[in-house]
Write an enzyme that holds these catalytic residues in place. Structure first.
Site, short mmCIF file in Angstrom:
data_model
loop_
_atom_site.label_atom_id
_atom_site.label_comp_id
_atom_site.label_asym_id
_atom_site.label_seq_id
_atom_site.Cartn_x
_atom_site.Cartn_y
_atom_site.Cartn_z
N CYS A 11 0.84 -1.20 0.00
CA CYS A 11 0.00 0.00 0.00
C CYS A 11 0.88 1.26 0.00
O CYS A 11 2.08 1.19 0.27
CB CYS A 11 -0.92 0.00 1.21
SG CYS A 11 -0.06 0.17 2.79
N CYS A 14 2.89 1.71 3.12
CA CYS A 14 4.00 0.75 3.22
C CYS A 14 5.22 1.27 2.47
O CYS A 14 6.34 1.23 2.97
CB CYS A 14 3.59 -0.61 2.68
SG CYS A 14 2.21 -1.37 3.55
#
Length: 81
Positions: A11, A14
Protein backbone atom coordinates in the site's frame (compact mmCIF):
# COMPACT_ATOMS: atom_id res chain seq x y z
CA UNK A 1 24.25 -3.68 11.33
CA UNK A 2 20.63 -2.74 11.95
CA UNK A 3 18.06 -5.15 10.51
CA UNK A 4 14.94 -3.27 9.41
CA UNK A 5 11.86 -4.94 7.97
CA UNK A 6 8.83 -3.14 6.61
CA UNK A 7 5.85 -5.46 6.65
CA UNK A 8 3.04 -4.62 4.26
CA UNK A 9 1.14 -5.65 1.18
CA UNK A 10 2.39 -2.80 -0.97
CA UNK A 11 0.00 0.00 0.00
CA UNK A 12 1.10 3.65 -0.30
CA UNK A 13 1.84 3.87 3.44
CA UNK A 14 4.00 0.75 3.22
CA UNK A 15 6.06 2.35 0.47
CA UNK A 16 6.24 5.62 2.42
CA UNK A 17 7.50 3.81 5.54
CA UNK A 18 10.18 2.02 3.54
CA UNK A 19 11.26 5.32 1.97
CA UNK A 20 11.40 6.93 5.43
CA UNK A 21 13.63 4.11 6.64
CA UNK A 22 16.04 4.58 3.73
CA UNK A 23 16.06 8.33 4.33
CA UNK A 24 16.80 8.00 8.06
CA UNK A 25 19.51 5.39 7.55
CA UNK A 26 21.19 7.55 4.89
CA UNK A 27 20.98 10.70 7.03
CA UNK A 28 22.49 8.91 10.03
CA UNK A 29 25.13 7.11 7.97
CA UNK A 30 24.21 3.82 9.63
CA UNK A 31 24.93 0.38 8.20
CA UNK A 32 21.51 -1.21 7.83
CA UNK A 33 19.68 -3.84 5.83
CA UNK A 34 16.18 -2.74 4.90
CA UNK A 35 13.84 -5.46 3.68
CA UNK A 36 10.29 -5.21 2.42
CA UNK A 37 8.20 -8.19 3.55
CA UNK A 38 4.99 -8.72 1.60
CA UNK A 39 4.23 -12.35 2.54
CA UNK A 40 1.28 -12.22 4.92
CA UNK A 41 2.33 -15.56 6.44
CA UNK A 42 5.52 -13.88 7.68
CA UNK A 43 3.47 -11.11 9.31
CA UNK A 44 2.13 -13.71 11.74
CA UNK A 45 5.68 -14.63 12.77
CA UNK A 46 5.83 -11.18 14.36
CA UNK A 47 2.22 -11.12 15.59
CA UNK A 48 1.44 -8.29 13.16
CA UNK A 49 -2.20 -7.86 12.20
CA UNK A 50 -2.12 -4.31 10.80
CA UNK A 51 0.12 -2.85 8.12
CA UNK A 52 2.34 -1.08 7.61
CA UNK A 53 4.45 -2.51 10.37
CA UNK A 54 8.06 -1.85 11.26
CA UNK A 55 10.42 -4.44 12.75
CA UNK A 56 13.89 -3.40 13.89
CA UNK A 57 16.27 -6.17 14.98
CA UNK A 58 13.31 -8.59 15.24
CA UNK A 59 11.32 -6.25 17.53
CA UNK A 60 8.00 -4.86 16.32
CA UNK A 61 8.11 -1.10 16.81
CA UNK A 62 4.81 -0.04 15.26
CA UNK A 63 1.93 -1.48 13.26
CA UNK A 64 -1.05 0.04 11.51
CA UNK A 65 0.36 3.56 11.23
CA UNK A 66 3.38 5.58 10.18
CA UNK A 67 5.73 6.74 12.93
CA UNK A 68 6.86 10.33 13.14
CA UNK A 69 10.31 10.81 11.66
CA UNK A 70 11.97 11.76 15.01
CA UNK A 71 10.56 8.57 16.53
CA UNK A 72 11.92 6.51 13.64
CA UNK A 73 15.33 8.17 14.06
CA UNK A 74 15.38 7.18 17.75
CA UNK A 75 14.40 3.59 17.01
CA UNK A 76 17.09 3.23 14.36
CA UNK A 77 19.73 4.74 16.68
CA UNK A 78 18.69 2.31 19.44
CA UNK A 79 19.07 -0.56 16.98
CA UNK A 80 22.76 0.17 16.37
CA UNK A 81 24.90 -2.48 18.04
Amino acid sequence: MVEIKVLGIGCPNCHKLEAMCHEVVNELGIDARIESVTDMNQFMDYGVLLTPALVINNEVKVQGKLPLKPTLVNWVKQGVK
